[in-house]
Design a protein around this motif. Sequence first.
Motif, PDB file in Angstrom:
ATOM      1  N   UNK A   1       1.024  -1.381   0.193  1.00 55.83           N
ATOM      2  CA  UNK A   1      -0.070   0.228  -0.067  1.00 55.83           C
ATOM      3  C   UNK A   1       0.794   1.257   0.130  1.00 55.83           C
ATOM      4  N   UNK A   2       2.263   1.775   0.578  1.00 55.79           N
ATOM      5  CA  UNK A   2       2.900   2.757   0.588  1.00 55.79           C
ATOM      6  C   UNK A   2       3.606   2.383  -0.408  1.00 55.79           C
ATOM      7  N   UNK A   3       4.171   1.652  -1.130  1.00 60.50           N
ATOM      8  CA  UNK A   3       4.815   1.523  -2.620  1.00 60.50           C
ATOM      9  C   UNK A   3       3.818   1.830  -3.775  1.00 60.50           C
ATOM     10  N   UNK A   4       2.877   1.534  -3.194  1.00 59.17           N
ATOM     11  CA  UNK A   4       1.187   2.259  -4.340  1.00 59.17           C
ATOM     12  C   UNK A   4       1.214   4.126  -4.329  1.00 59.17           C
ATOM     13  N   UNK A   5       0.654   4.332  -2.387  1.00 59.96           N
ATOM     14  CA  UNK A   5       0.769   5.238  -2.123  1.00 59.96           C
ATOM     15  C   UNK A   5       0.746   6.471  -3.510  1.00 59.96           C
ATOM     16  N   UNK A   6       2.998   6.012  -3.568  1.00 62.46           N
ATOM     17  CA  UNK A   6       3.839   6.790  -4.035  1.00 62.46           C
ATOM     18  C   UNK A   6       4.063   8.895  -3.711  1.00 62.46           C
ATOM     19  N   UNK A   7       3.772   8.113  -1.999  1.00 62.79           N
ATOM     20  CA  UNK A   7       4.534   9.855  -1.446  1.00 62.79           C
ATOM     21  C   UNK A   7       5.069  10.208  -1.513  1.00 62.79           C
ATOM     22  N   UNK A   8       4.608  12.260  -1.659  1.00 60.07           N
ATOM     23  CA  UNK A   8       6.032  12.660  -2.363  1.00 60.07           C
ATOM     24  C   UNK A   8       6.871  13.352  -0.577  1.00 60.07           C
ATOM     25  N   UNK A   9       6.022  13.091   0.422  1.00 60.17           N
ATOM     26  CA  UNK A   9       6.446  14.102   1.526  1.00 60.17           C
ATOM     27  C   UNK A   9       5.897  13.115   2.080  1.00 60.17           C
ATOM     28  N   UNK A  10       6.849  12.960   3.245  1.00 58.63           N
ATOM     29  CA  UNK A  10       6.085  12.318   5.006  1.00 58.63           C
ATOM     30  C   UNK A  10       6.376  12.764   5.735  1.00 58.63           C
ATOM     31  N   UNK A  11       5.296  12.808   6.563  1.00 58.53           N
ATOM     32  CA  UNK A  11       4.599  14.014   7.071  1.00 58.53           C
ATOM     33  C   UNK A  11       4.473  12.902   8.861  1.00 58.53           C
ATOM     34  N   UNK A  12       4.990  13.919   9.692  1.00 59.86           N
ATOM     35  CA  UNK A  12       5.138  13.213  10.954  1.00 59.86           C
ATOM     36  C   UNK A  12       4.614  13.665  12.168  1.00 59.86           C
ATOM     37  N   UNK A  13       4.359  14.005  13.333  1.00 53.45           N
ATOM     38  CA  UNK A  13       4.777  15.468  14.442  1.00 53.45           C
ATOM     39  C   UNK A  13       5.078  15.145  15.427  1.00 53.45           C
ATOM     40  N   UNK A  14       5.672  16.175  16.281  1.00 52.07           N
ATOM     41  CA  UNK A  14       6.835  15.874  17.315  1.00 52.07           C
ATOM     42  C   UNK A  14       6.041  16.104  18.923  1.00 52.07           C
ATOM     43  N   UNK A  15       6.197  15.179  19.877  1.00 55.17           N
ATOM     44  CA  UNK A  15       5.503  15.060  21.379  1.00 55.17           C
ATOM     45  C   UNK A  15       4.356  14.897  21.167  1.00 55.17           C
ATOM     46  N   UNK A  16       3.952  13.423  20.706  1.00 54.06           N
ATOM     47  CA  UNK A  16       2.692  12.927  20.364  1.00 54.06           C
ATOM     48  C   UNK A  16       3.011  11.316  21.216  1.00 54.06           C
ATOM     49  N   UNK A  17       3.961  11.359  21.454  1.00 52.63           N
ATOM     50  CA  UNK A  17       4.438   9.472  21.471  1.00 52.63           C
ATOM     51  C   UNK A  17       6.012   9.408  21.598  1.00 52.63           C
ATOM     52  N   UNK A  18       6.505   8.302  20.883  1.00 53.28           N
ATOM     53  CA  UNK A  18       7.350   8.078  21.059  1.00 53.28           C
ATOM     54  C   UNK A  18       7.826   9.159  19.857  1.00 53.28           C
ATOM     55  N   UNK A  19       9.253   9.422  19.831  1.00 54.53           N
ATOM     56  CA  UNK A  19       9.677   9.771  18.744  1.00 54.53           C
ATOM     57  C   UNK A  19      10.055   8.887  17.568  1.00 54.53           C
ATOM     58  N   UNK A  20       9.259   9.546  16.433  1.00 53.31           N
ATOM     59  CA  UNK A  20      10.230   8.678  14.779  1.00 53.31           C
ATOM     60  C   UNK A  20      10.911   8.597  14.846  1.00 53.31           C
ATOM     61  N   UNK A  21      12.316   7.789  14.134  1.00 53.41           N
ATOM     62  CA  UNK A  21      13.597   7.609  13.823  1.00 53.41           C
ATOM     63  C   UNK A  21      13.237   8.473  12.573  1.00 53.41           C
ATOM     64  N   UNK A  22      13.661   9.436  12.115  1.00 53.51           N
ATOM     65  CA  UNK A  22      14.305   9.152  10.545  1.00 53.51           C
ATOM     66  C   UNK A  22      14.942   8.743   9.999  1.00 53.51           C
ATOM     67  N   UNK A  23      16.060   7.886  10.576  1.00 49.81           N
ATOM     68  CA  UNK A  23      16.968   6.387   9.769  1.00 49.81           C
ATOM     69  C   UNK A  23      15.523   5.373   9.723  1.00 49.81           C
ATOM     70  N   UNK A  24      15.155   5.522  10.737  1.00 55.39           N
ATOM     71  CA  UNK A  24      14.499   3.984  10.971  1.00 55.39           C
ATOM     72  C   UNK A  24      13.509   4.250   9.594  1.00 55.39           C
ATOM     73  N   UNK A  25      13.075   4.796   9.722  1.00 52.35           N
ATOM     74  CA  UNK A  25      12.206   5.210   8.461  1.00 52.35           C
ATOM     75  C   UNK A  25      12.529   5.210   7.688  1.00 52.35           C
ATOM     76  N   UNK A  26      13.468   6.018   6.950  1.00 55.76           N
ATOM     77  CA  UNK A  26      12.989   5.747   5.799  1.00 55.76           C
ATOM     78  C   UNK A  26      14.486   4.445   5.268  1.00 55.76           C
TER      79      UNK A  26
END
Length: 297
Positions: A223-248
């Motif tokens: 589903x992610x591959x099919x979605x073809x996002x141009x940008x990833x959007x995340x939020x700060x301060x709402x739980x465990x931080x999302x690691x940029x390295x892990x994400x990409x």
Amino acid sequence: MHVVFSLRTALAPMVGALLALTALPVGANEGATVFSDTSRIASIGGSITEIVYALGEEGRLVARDSTSSYPEEASKLPDVGYMRQLSAEGVLSVNPSGILALHGSGPQEAIDVLKKSRVAYIEVPEHFTHEGILEKIRVVGKALGVDAKADRLVAETDAKLSAAEKQAASIKERKRVLFVLSTQGGKILAAGSDTAAEGIIKLAGAVNAVEGFSGYKPVSDEAIVTARPDVILTMKGGGPPISEEELFANPAIASTPAGTGRKLISMWGGYLLGFGPRTADAIHDLTVSLYGAQSTD
């Protein structure tokens, strides 16, 4: 005498909570739109607390929930817990004269108890739109008996939102944005329809990259591959931080335009998703982050 006085003082909050929990006839505390006593209001929902402060009525607040972290002074108020994991006893322990709660507060069992207590309970609708924000302000203003103040804030907020949307409307080629709520366990939890994330993405002149479901749900690699996002959007301060390295490093995300270009935008959760008085600024900031020089002020 001193011992007796101390005992009474210590028991006062408990007695107040027990009295508040005394059941009224079913429906006796539902459907109210104006508090008869606005001296001690418990505010549940970050945007609700922001609106109360924007109206200049913060002196009426006796407590807030854990999502109410703006403005900074709000954090000094007693915290009755996360808005979706409330305890009826915890809310009533602050002896509120009224409870002003954002739609979606829970769990339902706790809300049912609060609605049947002797404390007036007013629910504020939640719609992730321009008009939804204005409705929130009107409902809060009416509940507190300050309709004139609310009308002024509505006019001011309406003008700011219209200006921010006009800026976003100038964009010709809309970017596809994938909002990632978390990456725990290697699973991408993304925002579908009927979410604050999709609402702000659209208002900023972009498109939610995923579709076909509502709420926040895990999405497959396909589903992610099919979605073809141009940008990833995340939020700060709402739980465990999302690691940029892990994400990409996620293979599915790495294969998308957002992954190959390492395009990530991260904004504070209450600001980005609050849908309150600051949302026009959030729309502006997100639009500029997405489109840069393509957006016009």
